[in-house]
Design an enzyme around this catalytic site. Structure first.
Site, PDB file in Angstrom:
ATOM      1  N   CYS A  12       0.815  -1.221   0.000  1.00  0.00           N
ATOM      2  CA  CYS A  12       0.000   0.000   0.000  1.00  0.00           C
ATOM      3  C   CYS A  12       0.852   1.275   0.000  1.00  0.00           C
ATOM      4  CB  CYS A  12      -0.968   0.007   1.183  1.00  0.00           C
ATOM      5  SG  CYS A  12      -0.192  -0.282   2.755  1.00  0.00           S
ATOM      6  N   SER A  69      46.988  -1.225  42.645  1.00  0.00           N
ATOM      7  CA  SER A  69      47.320  -2.412  43.436  1.00  0.00           C
ATOM      8  C   SER A  69      48.549  -2.175  44.301  1.00  0.00           C
ATOM      9  CB  SER A  69      47.545  -3.605  42.510  1.00  0.00           C
ATOM     10  OG  SER A  69      48.432  -3.249  41.477  1.00  0.00           O
ATOM     11  N   ASP A 120      62.639  10.162  29.020  1.00  0.00           N
ATOM     12  CA  ASP A 120      63.368  11.323  29.541  1.00  0.00           C
ATOM     13  C   ASP A 120      64.813  10.947  29.884  1.00  0.00           C
ATOM     14  OD1 ASP A 120      60.419  12.330  31.357  1.00  0.00           O
ATOM     15  OD2 ASP A 120      61.143  13.030  29.403  1.00  0.00           O
ATOM     16  N   ASP A 160      47.813  -0.760  32.229  1.00  0.00           N
ATOM     17  CA  ASP A 160      46.723  -1.062  33.175  1.00  0.00           C
ATOM     18  C   ASP A 160      45.373  -0.970  32.479  1.00  0.00           C
ATOM     19  OD1 ASP A 160      48.394   0.923  35.697  1.00  0.00           O
ATOM     20  OD2 ASP A 160      48.507  -1.245  35.342  1.00  0.00           O
TER      21      ASP A 160
END
Lengths: 131, 509
Positions: free
Chosen positions: B133, B395, B439, B500
């Site tokens: 339709c 930790s 560094d 991490d």
């Protein structure tokens, strides 16, 4: 007479009292509107007060130690777009913008140095700066 | 207690006999005459607010094309509208960004809405979900507001009763829905109409309910006539909200303004005004609320959490003065700081809304309605969202060093503990710098001799209560691979590295 300029000090003169020397040698009054000093370069926005001759002398003196650029920018606000919200007010480093008693946001256009902080803050893009 | 009814007030309005004042005017009247005499004399108090209302949008029925189309993916001026409705219905939300990433939030849903109100042509592009339709695959036409059947504004959350004010503890500028917040508490931004705010003027703090505003209240909305549908989303008095509706075709672009909060998003500035019938003394008294009576909390938006730290409590009078004094902690020191305040909503326009509504009523063009029910329940339920904080992944105790060690000693520490980042602290454990293995390598190449010569002094840090997601963003932004974790006094309590975070997110997949 008053004139505002951008001023970059050459690296070899960065530790010299250029502003003080300019005042002492020319008699001009200088207001430091903004200063950004780094190891290799110093950038300042200066406001000079004095007679036309005095200011010209001062600009010539400053040019010996760095680069002078006149501030000829004009800030313009589209009042059709502005709704006086106030987002720009706290962004202005030299307090050119404030809210008046009827809560209109007011620009002291003549004091503007064209840093564009208010332009970037406006949610309606109502502020333009012509250079 | 009952002195008059809305029906009586409406009779007066029709005869041009009603006494109508704005909420600002009411303050003076109650001050001078007292609430009881004010209640006798004043029939209606008009209120107004004009600010960013992101939770706004418009249902549009475009009318059927020929052959007909069941629109599914819908764009208005390249801004996507929601199409999961019937064939030619759509909802365009104010906060929707542009499909073109170069345009993004500079022209979003709010801007489409304003363009429609201004009578501008807007491009409609839609892809169809083809059916028997509705066989059409695609439609691309230019339309104006006049061309559509309905454009019904339905705003899920408008008219906030009070806004929290915002400041920023970070060392950098942040971009928020409260505008640009400068580093280290250097500005405070606030929003809201305060003493003109509709909900403030109708609030009963004892029962946390509203005296007259409810479902069915007729209102000024965007320059046209609208209605309160009910409570808005996140309704939680004294942070009440409203859900409202109105006819976009009646609206005035003066009171429907698209905006872009820099680096935050598109939003729609909406003007809303609500008339409050002064039925008794209690209502009259509340309609005289002043800016100084409305408490406003100031939160630290530099804190990337749902519950932000409360920096101060103040009120709208102080905020509107243009400056405020804060007691804040900067680098572990308690500091008193006077900073500029700035509004992000427009009190001037809020006044204009209240004044316009007043005039409508005086002209007999606007009658008040009785609410059919009160606003719904307050709710404040946070989303059940998992969060990992920095402290959850710390930790080992931190390995730190003093700046008086030699570069060779620093190198040995890095090797011994198999780490790449070494925070440098003072005698109190406070962070003064950081050195990395890179560094060290540079120091050897450049023949540098001391730690102080090679350490980075402006260190990007994290806090134990900071979300790990935010730390990851900071690492990426500053192109660093390790972030010392400090407490409120800048003492080093740990370190977070990109390893991490990789380990953490890797485990989550």
């Amino acid at each position: 007479m008053r004139k505002r300029v951008y001023y970059w000090t050459d690296s070899e003169h960065i530790n010299k009292p250029v502003i003080s020397d300019t005042i002492l040698n020319t008699g001009v009054k200088i207001n430091i509107l903004k200063a950004k000093v780094e190891p290799q370069e110093a950038f300042l926005i200066l406001e000079l007060f004095g007679s036309k001759e005095t200011i010209e002398k001062a600009l010539n003196y400053l040019s010996k130690f760095g680069e002078v650029e006149e501030i000829s920018k004009v800030i313009k606000r589209d009042l059709e777009k502005c709704v006086h919200c106030g987002c720009c007010i706290t962004q202005c480093p030299i307090n050119v913008i404030y809210m008046d008693e009827d809560y209109n946001v007011v620009f002291k256009e003549e004091d503007c140095v064209g840093c564009k902080n208010c332009l970037k803050a406006c949610p309606f893009k109502a502020i333009e700066i012509f250079e | 207690m009952i002195m008059k009814t809305i029906k009586e007030i409406n009779e007066k309005i029709k005869k041009g006999e009603a006494v109508v004042v704005t909420a600002e005017e009411m303050i003076k009247i109650v001050e001078e005459e007292g609430a009881k005499r004010a209640a006798d004399y004043v029939d209606v108090v008009t209120t107004g607010t004009f600010g960013a209302m992101c939770s706004s949008g418009v249902f549009i029925n475009f009318g059927h094309s020929d052959p007909p189309i069941k629109m599914l993916r819908i764009y208005l001026n390249n801004v996507e509208a929601y199409g999961g409705l019937a064939a030619v219905d759509a909802y365009i939300g104010a906060a929707q960004p542009n499909e073109d990433p170069d345009v993004d939030i500079d022209y979003g849903g709010a801007h489409v809405i304003e363009d429609l109100v201004r009578g501008k042509e807007v491009e409609l592009y839609a892809e169809g979900y083809t059916t028997d339709c509705y066989p059409r695959k695609e439609v691309n036409v230019r339309i104006t507001l006049d061309d559509v059947n309905q454009a019904i504004m339905v705003n899920p959350r408008n008219c906030y009763q009070t806004y929290a004010a915002a400041t920023n503890s970070r060392e950098e500028k942040i971009y928020t829905y409260m505008g640009i917040l400068l580093p280290e508490y250097n500005n405070v931004h606030y929003s809201g109409a305060g003493q003109l705010n509709p909900l403030q003027n109708d609030y009963n703090p004892e029962t946390k309910s509203f005296n007259t505003i409810g479902i069915g209240t007729r209102i000024f909305l965007g320059g046209g006539i609208g209605y309160v549908i009910g409570e808005g989303t996140q309704h939680n008095p004294p942070f009440g909200t409203l859900m409202v509706k109105g006819d976009l075709k009646q609206m005035n672009p003066k009171f429907i303004r698209a905006a872009t909060m820099p680096r935050y998003g598109s939003t729609l500035y909406v003007g809303i005004g609500i008339p409050i019938p002064v039925l008794n003394e209690k209502i009259a008294e509340r309609c005289a609320i002043r800016d100084e009576d409305i408490e406003v909390p100031i939160y630290d938006y530099g804190f990337p959490r749902r519950d932000r730290p409360l920096i101060a409590k103040t009120n709208y009078k102080v905020l509107r003065s243009g400056k405020i004094t804060l007691n804040v902690n900067i680098d572990g020191k308690d500091v008193e700081k006077t900073v500029k305040t700035g509004s992000v909503s427009s009190y001037k326009m809020a006044r204009e809304v209240a004044e316009t509504l007043k005039q409508w009523i005086l002209d007999g063009k606007f009658l008040l309605t009785e609410r059919v029910d009160t606003l719904g329940r307050a709710e404040n339920k946070p989303m059940k969202s998992p969060i990992t904080l920095v402290k959850d992944i710390l930790s080992k105790p931190p390995i730190t060093a003093h700046s008086n060690i030699s570069i060779m000693e620093a190198a040995k520490i890095l090797i011994k503990h198999n780490i790449n980042h070494l925070p440098i602290v003072d005698e109190h454990g406070k962070l003064v710098g950081i050195i990395t293995s890179w560094d060290i390598a540079k120091a050897l190449a450049q023949n540098k001799k001391t730690i102080e010569e090679i350490m980075t002094r402006n260190v990007i840090t994290a806090h134990e209560d900071e979300p790990v997601d935010h730390v990851a963003i900071k690492m990426s932004k500053y192109n660093i691979s390790g972030v010392p974790v400090v407490d409120d006094y800048r003492r080093v309590v740990g370190i977070v590295t990109s390893e991490d975070i990789s380990r953490l997110f890797g485990g989550k997949k």
